[in-house]
Design an enzyme around this catalytic site. Structure first.
Site, PDB file in Angstrom:
ATOM      1  N   MET A 156      23.527  24.126  44.412  1.00  0.00           N
ATOM      2  CA  MET A 156      22.997  23.294  45.508  1.00  0.00           C
ATOM      3  C   MET A 156      24.024  22.233  45.904  1.00  0.00           C
ATOM      4  O   MET A 156      24.685  21.663  45.025  1.00  0.00           O
ATOM      5  CB  MET A 156      21.721  22.586  45.048  1.00  0.00           C
ATOM      6  N   SER A 206      16.360  30.922  35.470  1.00  0.00           N
ATOM      7  CA  SER A 206      17.259  29.979  36.137  1.00  0.00           C
ATOM      8  C   SER A 206      17.672  28.894  35.151  1.00  0.00           C
ATOM      9  O   SER A 206      16.817  28.159  34.635  1.00  0.00           O
ATOM     10  CB  SER A 206      16.567  29.330  37.338  1.00  0.00           C
ATOM     11  N   ASP A 229      11.862  34.230  43.951  1.00  0.00           N
ATOM     12  CA  ASP A 229      12.459  33.047  43.326  1.00  0.00           C
ATOM     13  C   ASP A 229      11.635  31.808  43.642  1.00  0.00           C
ATOM     14  O   ASP A 229      11.539  31.412  44.811  1.00  0.00           O
ATOM     15  CB  ASP A 229      13.898  32.890  43.846  1.00  0.00           C
ATOM     16  N   MET A 267      12.226  33.613  48.705  1.00  0.00           N
ATOM     17  CA  MET A 267      11.875  32.351  48.045  1.00  0.00           C
ATOM     18  C   MET A 267      10.354  32.179  48.079  1.00  0.00           C
ATOM     19  O   MET A 267       9.731  32.339  49.137  1.00  0.00           O
ATOM     20  CB  MET A 267      12.519  31.161  48.765  1.00  0.00           C
ATOM     21  N   HIS A 297      23.028  31.965  43.194  1.00  0.00           N
ATOM     22  CA  HIS A 297      22.180  31.741  44.370  1.00  0.00           C
ATOM     23  C   HIS A 297      22.707  30.492  45.072  1.00  0.00           C
ATOM     24  O   HIS A 297      22.504  29.376  44.599  1.00  0.00           O
ATOM     25  CB  HIS A 297      20.726  31.571  43.886  1.00  0.00           C
TER      26      HIS A 297
HETATM   27  C1  DX5 Z   1      14.785  26.663  43.757  1.00  0.00           C
HETATM   28  C2  DX5 Z   1      15.652  27.603  42.944  1.00  0.00           C
HETATM   29  C3  DX5 Z   1      14.874  28.410  41.935  1.00  0.00           C
HETATM   30  C4  DX5 Z   1      14.096  27.589  40.961  1.00  0.00           C
HETATM   31  C5  DX5 Z   1      13.449  28.411  39.897  1.00  0.00           C
HETATM   32  O1  DX5 Z   1      15.537  26.058  44.715  1.00  0.00           O
HETATM   33  O2  DX5 Z   1      16.328  28.501  43.770  1.00  0.00           O
HETATM   34  O3  DX5 Z   1      15.730  29.342  41.316  1.00  0.00           O
HETATM   35  O4  DX5 Z   1      14.842  26.585  40.385  1.00  0.00           O
HETATM   36  O5  DX5 Z   1      12.781  27.553  39.013  1.00  0.00           O
HETATM   37  P1  DX5 Z   1      11.205  27.609  38.796  1.00  0.00           P
HETATM   38  O6  DX5 Z   1      10.908  28.972  38.231  1.00  0.00           O
HETATM   39  O7  DX5 Z   1      10.959  26.521  37.813  1.00  0.00           O
HETATM   40  O8  DX5 Z   1      10.541  27.398  40.108  1.00  0.00           O
HETATM   41 ZN    ZN Z   2      17.342  30.284  42.811  1.00  0.00          ZN
END
Ligand code: DX5
Ligand code: ZN
Length: 221
Positions: A38, A9, A179, A141, A67
């Site tokens: 986001m 990511s 994820d 998730m 995503h």
């Molecule tokens: C969380 C995201 C993930 C996250 C992954 O909302 O969808 O993709 O940032 O990062 P790590 O691996 O650092 O949790």
């Molecule tokens: Zn993500």
């Protein structure tokens, strides 16, 4: 030999050096670029949108996995496809209705892209049941969506096992992406729960040896 695909990511990359980040990902042997979108409404954080995906498209030939952690994603899925995303996933409960979620999946497929739904950490696995016949990828998730760098929640793995069991019953095959908080030390656990794709933000970008970290998660399937 088929292996788990690793999708770092870029939320964990330096936002002033995104072009360099995607070039590094290729050099480190990663398979997919995971883009966390986001909106500050569905999740309490803001990142970036279609312009970033469009800009990254010019710098990499790696698959871009968008995503969408946004409210009413049906408004934007077409624009993410046009921006150059190869995979577009969203949280179905954020859609106006189940009908809108089905329409959004159809729109992504009709744009020639892969589509998927994501089950947030606080949502039940059953949320994804109405969509399994229409998706290329199921996102489970393993943290509550919103921020990188959170701790992995192993209790979420059983949702993947439950949903994966539906595939042979319905004659389906879809990727399963975990994820959130994924790293080399929990990759085998994810594989056992059905993972075919692993997202890793901090584990890769904060690693002292990112290429080895990527390789350590590309477990044989
Ligand atoms: C969380 C995201 C993930 C996250 C992954 O909302 O969808 O993709 O940032 O990062 P790590 O691996 O650092 O949790
Ligand atoms: Zn993500």
């Amino acid at each position: 030999m088929k292996k788990i695909k690793v999708a770092p990511s870029i939320l964990s990359a330096d936002f002033c050096k995104m072009a360099e980040a995607v070039e590094n990902l290729k050099a480190w042997g990663a398979d997919i670029v995971h883009c966390d979108i986001m909106d500050g409404v569905y999740v309490p954080n803001l990142t970036f949108g279609m312009p970033m995906v469009k800009a990254l498209r010019r710098y990499t030939d790696m698959p871009l996995d968008a995503h969408l952690m946004i409210t009413r994603p049906e408004r934007y899925v077409g624009q993410f496809c046009d921006a150059g995303a190869d995979i577009v996933t969203f949280h179905p409960e954020a859609c106006e209705s189940e009908e809108e979620a089905h329409k959004a999946l159809k729109a992504i497929r009709e744009a020639g892209k892969k589509c998927g739904v994501a089950v947030n950490a606080d949502m039940p696995a059953e949320l994804a049941l109405p969509y399994l016949d229409e998706i290329d990828m199921l996102v489970i998730m393993t943290v509550q969506a919103g921020f990188g760098g959170q701790s992995f929640k192993p209790e979420c793995l059983k949702k993947a096992e439950f949903l994966k069991a539906e595939a042979p019953k319905r004659g389906l095959s879809f990727d399963i992406e975990f994820d959130g908080g994924v790293c080399p030390s929990n990759a085998a656990q994810c594989k056992d729960a059905g993972a075919t794709v692993l997202v890793a933000g901090n584990a890769v970008f904060k690693s002292s040896d990112p290429a080895s970290t990527v390789a350590a998660m590309q477990l044989p399937l």
